[in-house]
Every structure is written in structure tokens, then in C-alpha cells.
Design a protein around this motif. Structure first.
Motif, PDB file in Angstrom:
ATOM      1  N   ARG A 166       0.612  -1.333   0.014  1.00 38.42           N
ATOM      2  CA  ARG A 166      -0.147  -0.136  -0.002  1.00 38.42           C
ATOM      3  C   ARG A 166       1.041   1.247  -0.038  1.00 38.42           C
ATOM      4  O   ARG A 166       1.829   1.445   0.603  1.00 38.42           O
ATOM      5  CB  ARG A 166      -0.989   0.108   1.323  1.00 38.42           C
ATOM      6  N   VAL A 167       0.729   2.226  -0.928  1.00 37.71           N
ATOM      7  CA  VAL A 167       1.617   3.578  -0.888  1.00 37.71           C
ATOM      8  C   VAL A 167       0.831   4.274   0.207  1.00 37.71           C
ATOM      9  O   VAL A 167      -0.095   4.740   0.017  1.00 37.71           O
ATOM     10  CB  VAL A 167       1.352   4.000  -2.238  1.00 37.71           C
ATOM     11  N   ARG A 168       1.450   4.359   1.126  1.00 37.12           N
ATOM     12  CA  ARG A 168       1.026   5.251   2.275  1.00 37.12           C
ATOM     13  C   ARG A 168       1.744   6.685   2.298  1.00 37.12           C
ATOM     14  O   ARG A 168       1.082   7.684   2.646  1.00 37.12           O
ATOM     15  CB  ARG A 168       1.552   4.646   3.763  1.00 37.12           C
ATOM     16  N   GLY A 169       2.762   6.607   1.644  1.00 32.50           N
ATOM     17  CA  GLY A 169       3.334   8.092   1.362  1.00 32.50           C
ATOM     18  C   GLY A 169       4.102   8.344   0.127  1.00 32.50           C
ATOM     19  O   GLY A 169       4.560   7.485  -0.539  1.00 32.50           O
ATOM     20  N   VAL A 170       4.168   9.675  -0.204  1.00 35.94           N
ATOM     21  CA  VAL A 170       5.038  10.269  -1.409  1.00 35.94           C
ATOM     22  C   VAL A 170       5.884  11.247  -0.737  1.00 35.94           C
ATOM     23  O   VAL A 170       5.431  12.047  -0.010  1.00 35.94           O
ATOM     24  CB  VAL A 170       4.132  10.731  -2.458  1.00 35.94           C
ATOM     25  N   TRP A 171       7.245  11.281  -1.021  1.00 34.28           N
ATOM     26  CA  TRP A 171       8.361  12.271  -0.347  1.00 34.28           C
ATOM     27  C   TRP A 171       9.236  12.340  -1.137  1.00 34.28           C
ATOM     28  O   TRP A 171       9.509  11.799  -2.305  1.00 34.28           O
ATOM     29  CB  TRP A 171       8.599  11.577   1.105  1.00 34.28           C
ATOM     30  N   SER A 172       9.966  13.441  -0.786  1.00 38.28           N
ATOM     31  CA  SER A 172      11.346  13.887  -1.391  1.00 38.28           C
ATOM     32  C   SER A 172      12.092  14.734  -0.185  1.00 38.28           C
ATOM     33  O   SER A 172      11.871  14.838   0.830  1.00 38.28           O
ATOM     34  CB  SER A 172      10.774  14.718  -2.561  1.00 38.28           C
ATOM     35  N   HIS A 173      13.235  15.030  -0.727  1.00 36.78           N
ATOM     36  CA  HIS A 173      14.303  15.773   0.396  1.00 36.78           C
ATOM     37  C   HIS A 173      14.779  16.819  -0.453  1.00 36.78           C
ATOM     38  O   HIS A 173      14.947  16.966  -1.876  1.00 36.78           O
ATOM     39  CB  HIS A 173      15.352  15.028   0.614  1.00 36.78           C
ATOM     40  N   LEU A 174      14.679  18.038   0.354  1.00 38.35           N
ATOM     41  CA  LEU A 174      15.195  19.584  -0.161  1.00 38.35           C
ATOM     42  C   LEU A 174      16.954  19.171  -0.116  1.00 38.35           C
ATOM     43  O   LEU A 174      17.618  18.852   0.699  1.00 38.35           O
ATOM     44  CB  LEU A 174      14.578  20.402   0.512  1.00 38.35           C
ATOM     45  N   ALA A 175      17.292  20.024  -1.391  1.00 38.85           N
ATOM     46  CA  ALA A 175      18.870  20.093  -1.289  1.00 38.85           C
ATOM     47  C   ALA A 175      19.156  21.682  -0.489  1.00 38.85           C
ATOM     48  O   ALA A 175      20.287  21.535  -0.127  1.00 38.85           O
ATOM     49  CB  ALA A 175      19.024  20.370  -2.952  1.00 38.85           C
ATOM     50  N   GLY A 176      18.249  22.441  -0.432  1.00 35.20           N
ATOM     51  CA  GLY A 176      18.795  23.403   0.403  1.00 35.20           C
ATOM     52  C   GLY A 176      17.631  23.714   1.623  1.00 35.20           C
ATOM     53  O   GLY A 176      17.916  22.753   2.422  1.00 35.20           O
ATOM     54  N   GLY A 177      16.817  24.510   1.759  1.00 34.14           N
ATOM     55  CA  GLY A 177      15.838  24.613   2.871  1.00 34.14           C
ATOM     56  C   GLY A 177      16.778  25.497   3.899  1.00 34.14           C
ATOM     57  O   GLY A 177      15.988  26.006   4.965  1.00 34.14           O
ATOM     58  N   GLU A 178      17.839  26.017   3.826  1.00 36.53           N
ATOM     59  CA  GLU A 178      18.516  26.762   4.849  1.00 36.53           C
ATOM     60  C   GLU A 178      18.746  28.220   4.708  1.00 36.53           C
ATOM     61  O   GLU A 178      19.194  28.884   5.737  1.00 36.53           O
ATOM     62  CB  GLU A 178      20.055  26.105   5.187  1.00 36.53           C
ATOM     63  N   SER A 179      18.324  28.731   3.773  1.00 33.78           N
ATOM     64  CA  SER A 179      18.405  30.214   3.103  1.00 33.78           C
ATOM     65  C   SER A 179      17.291  30.670   2.594  1.00 33.78           C
ATOM     66  O   SER A 179      16.494  30.328   1.980  1.00 33.78           O
ATOM     67  CB  SER A 179      19.560  30.372   2.211  1.00 33.78           C
ATOM     68  N   PRO A 180      16.865  31.937   3.043  1.00 30.73           N
ATOM     69  CA  PRO A 180      15.374  32.489   2.855  1.00 30.73           C
ATOM     70  C   PRO A 180      15.554  32.856   1.302  1.00 30.73           C
ATOM     71  O   PRO A 180      16.516  33.441   0.622  1.00 30.73           O
ATOM     72  CB  PRO A 180      15.295  33.742   3.496  1.00 30.73           C
ATOM     73  N   GLY A 181      14.397  32.462   0.682  1.00 29.78           N
ATOM     74  CA  GLY A 181      14.313  32.881  -0.703  1.00 29.78           C
ATOM     75  C   GLY A 181      14.992  31.956  -1.782  1.00 29.78           C
ATOM     76  O   GLY A 181      15.499  32.470  -2.900  1.00 29.78           O
ATOM     77  N   ASP A 182      15.616  30.970  -1.343  1.00 30.86           N
ATOM     78  CA  ASP A 182      16.513  30.009  -1.977  1.00 30.86           C
ATOM     79  C   ASP A 182      15.684  29.575  -3.353  1.00 30.86           C
ATOM     80  O   ASP A 182      14.692  28.746  -3.174  1.00 30.86           O
ATOM     81  CB  ASP A 182      16.995  29.002  -1.393  1.00 30.86           C
TER      82      ASP A 182
END
Length: 392
Positions: A166-182
Motif C-alpha cells: 500500500r502506498v502510504r506516502g509520497v516524499w522527497s528531500h530538499l537540497a537547500g531549505g537553509e536560506s530564505p528565498g532560495d
């Protein structure tokens, strides 16, 4: 001051004291910044803080999910009596997935080959596998590419139809996220939205959509979806340089002086004599080295806290020991040495050590070796909303 100590009169040469109350505080702080459910990342032995003590603490503080990267970590949680939902996400496609499926561990599938392996394990276990499909939105690491994603979705739907997964989730991972407005964050969010729309159009109905890491949790609410994955923030490191949200560092790394000596000006110290005393000085020998997680790269920059002052590490870090130049301080054997702590008294922090080593706090935490004892300060009852103290 907390004395180094141990059972039977034995005193460890070095000790990592983990404040579980700080971890519980951090969970409450992070939960207050999102409407999504929290997943606490406890991989790598809870970032060096202890897998089971951290897992029990965060669950008692209100976390709904735990995240690990291997079958071994996931099964250790189950063997330790942890029954909460667990997601494990880094595997070879030919692993035996049957034991983790049988243990009700959710698994990430990053390719069609991985999904086939999970489905085969589910068939052997006689249990339907709960799966989170991972799409690569720009980190170019784990996950299916845009070209591979449609086939992964189609295969997942076929396995759902026959009851294997059963596909419970769909996900990914950010390369950034540490700087505003990236702009990378915006681009990844768009790719994630497209992948999610394709999955739903293909007949999948995931309960949990997740993208945000610690940095995005505190600074990018548009990435929160149903679940947010808190890693380094759980352990008290502020994940974004532009935001301070009130996290409390959970680990203090300490040792003690085992030898002192008075030396003349011009004395070379440690291998290569990279450090030479500028004046008559007292040297303090501290029994921690790179085998214990003190990076060799900090030589010439790092300081430790002795008798209310920062003092420099003198010369090269060796496998088992460092030398500290304490100047004219009246340091004696047995005196406490703080390598890092919360910073409340002016002592170095893990962020300082990461800067001196040219790395991140994650590597400092996870590099602390097995010779360093761990000791746990419990969650204080008055700060635990009436819950009983966490058993570790």
C-alpha cells in the motif's frame, strides 16, 4: 557541576551527557511551528545521542513517527519495545525485506527495482508492505527521476491491486531549505507538486505527503504537507542561520585532566611541534582524541572550557589525547574539561566545533566514538505535561 562517574568506582575518561529534557523541549518547540505531524529522525544512533533513549523521549513528547535509514536500526527499535510507526529509507534493492515488513516497518521505494524487492519481501512475510515512494526533485541523490517516476507509479498501483503493498506516502528531500528565498526550494516544490499530481492521477492515494527537513520545518511552511521530518533540530541545533526558534542543545561532551606539567617558553607540543608556547605555561593532558570523535582538522583553532575559561588545544590532535595550553590557570589533575556544551557559560558549542573542523554539527555528533560513555538526564516531570519520566 556534574561529576564524571561510573558503576563500581570506574570513571570514564570521557562522557557525553545527554539531556533528554532538552530533547523533549525541542519537540514541543518544533510542534508549535507546524500543523503537520512530526517525524523525528533517529538514524545513526540518534545522531550519536542514543537510538532508544531518544526514540522513547520524542514519542513521549508527542512525536508520531520515527525515521531511520536501515533495516538494522528499524529492527533495533522494535526489539527495544518501540511500537510507533517507523519509516526506513536507505536500502539495497536485493535486501531481504521480509523481516522489516513483518515488523510493520514502513519502507521507502526509490526505484522500480527497490519496489519489486519490497513486494517480494511482503510476499514472503505474508504481510502487505507499507511503502513511501520517493521522487528525486533536485537533490540528485536517492529517489526516482522525472523520467523514472511514471513507471514507479504504475508498478506501485499494480502491486497495490494484488495486495502486496500500500502506498502510504509520497516524499522527497530538499537540497537547500537553509536560506530564505532560495530558488532551489521553489523549483523543488514545483517538481514535487507535479510528481504528487501524477501519482494521484495514476490511482494512488497516499495518506502522508512529506518534503520538509529541519530547516524547512522552521522556515518554509509551504513545504510542510502532512508530515515534517525533524533531524538536527531535535538535538538542539538551530537549523537555519537566519532564525532562532529557542532550541536547547541536548549534548555536553566532557572529559578531565589526567596530567599537568609546567613548560618553558619555546616548548614544542605534540607531533610536528606545530604549536610552540609563547611564554612559560601549564599544559593539561586530556584523554580524548580522534578515535573519540575529536577531529584532527580542529588543530590550531579549537578551544575547550577549563576553570571558567576557554583554552586552546595546543598542537595536533592525536588518536587518544589532546594537550591544552592553560597558561597560568591553577589547573590540577581531575579538573573537568568541557569540549562542548549548550554555551550558557561561554563554553564552546557543537556549532563552534563544526566551524573549526570545516563540517556540520551532524558529523561532530555522529563521530563521537564508542569509548565515550553516554549518560542520560531524564525528562523533568514538571516539564513533561504530567507524563511519567522517560525510561531509558
Amino acid at each position: 557541576m556534574i561529576k564524571l562517574g561510573g558503576a563500581g568506582g570506574l570513571r570514564p575518561l570521557a562522557e557525553a551527557v545527554v539531556d533528554l529534557d532538552a530533547i523533549a523541549h525541542n519537540i514541543r518547540t518544533l510542534a508549535g511551528r507546524t500543523g503537520a505531524e512530526l517525524l523525528a529522525v533517529v538514524k545513526a544512533d540518534g545522531f550519536g545521542h542514543g537510538l532508544l533513549p531518544v526514540a522513547r523521549t520524542v514519542l513521549a513528547a508527542g512525536v508520531g513517527w520515527l525515521g531511520v535509514t536501515s533495516r538494522a536500526e528499524a529492527l533495533t527499535l522494535r526489539a527495544g519495545g518501540v511500537e510507533a510507526p517507523v519509516l526506513s529509507w536507505l536500502h539495497a534493492e536485493d535486501e531481504d525485506f521480509a523481516p522489516v515488513v513483518a515488523a510493520r516497518i514502513d519502507l521507502s521505494a526509490a526505484s522500480s527495482a527497490h519496489l519489486r524487492g519490497i513486494a517480494a519481501g511482503a510476499a514472503r512475510a505474508g504481510v502487505r508492505a507499507e511503502v513511501h515512494l520517493k521522487v528525486d526533485t533536485g537533490l540528485s541523490r536517492n529517489g526516482a527521476t522525472d523520467d523514472e517516476w511514471p513507471e514507479l507509479v504504475r508498478l506501485a498501483r499494480r502491486f497495490e491491486a494484488v495486495g502486496r503493498i500500500r502506498v502510504r506516502g509520497v516524499w522527497s528531500h530538499l537540497a537547500g531549505g537553509e536560506s530564505p528565498g532560495d530558488p532551489r526550494d521553489t523549483a523543488q516544490l514545483r517538481r514535487f507538486d507535479r510528481a504528487l499530481a501524477l501519482a494521484r492521477a495514476g490511482g494512488l492515494a497516499p495518506d502522508l505527503v512529506h518534503l520538509a527537513n529541519s530547516a524547512a520545518l522552521v522556515g518554509l511552511p509551504e513545504t510542510h504537507f502532512d508530515l515534517v521530518r525533524a533531524g538536527i533540530a531535535v538535538y538542539g541545533v538551530e537549523p537555519r542561520p537566519d532564525l532562532t526558534v529557542g532550541l536547547r542543545p541536548a549534548m555536553t561532551l566532557r572529559s578531565r585532566v589526567i596530567l599537568t606539567k609546567r613548560v618553558a617558553a619555546g616548548t614544542g607540543i605534540s607531533y610536528g611541534h606545530d604549536y610552540v608556547t609563547a611564554a612559560p605555561s601549564t599544559l593539561a593532558l586530556v584523554p580524548v582524541g580522534y578515535a573519540d570523535g575529536v577531529p584532527r582538522a580542529v588543530a590550531g583553532a579549537a578551544e575547550v572550557w577549563i576553570q571558567g575559561r576557554r583554552c586552546p588545544i595546543a598542537g595536533r590532535v592525536t588518536m587518544d589525547q589532546i594537550v591544552v595550553d592553560v597558561g597560568d590557570l591553577p589547573v590540577r589533575t581531575g579538573d573537568e574539561v568541557l569540549l562542548f556544551g549548550p554555551g550558557d557559560r561561554g563554553e564552546p558549542t557543537v556549532v563552534d566545533w563544526a566551524g573549526w573542523a570545516g563540517t556540520n554539527p551532524h558529523e561532530i555528533f555522529t563521530g563521537i566514538g564508542a569509548r565515550v560513555g553516554r549518560r542520560y538526564l531524564p525528562v523533568r516531570a514538571e516539564r513533561n505535561s504530567g507524563r511519567e519520566r522517560v525510561h531509558v
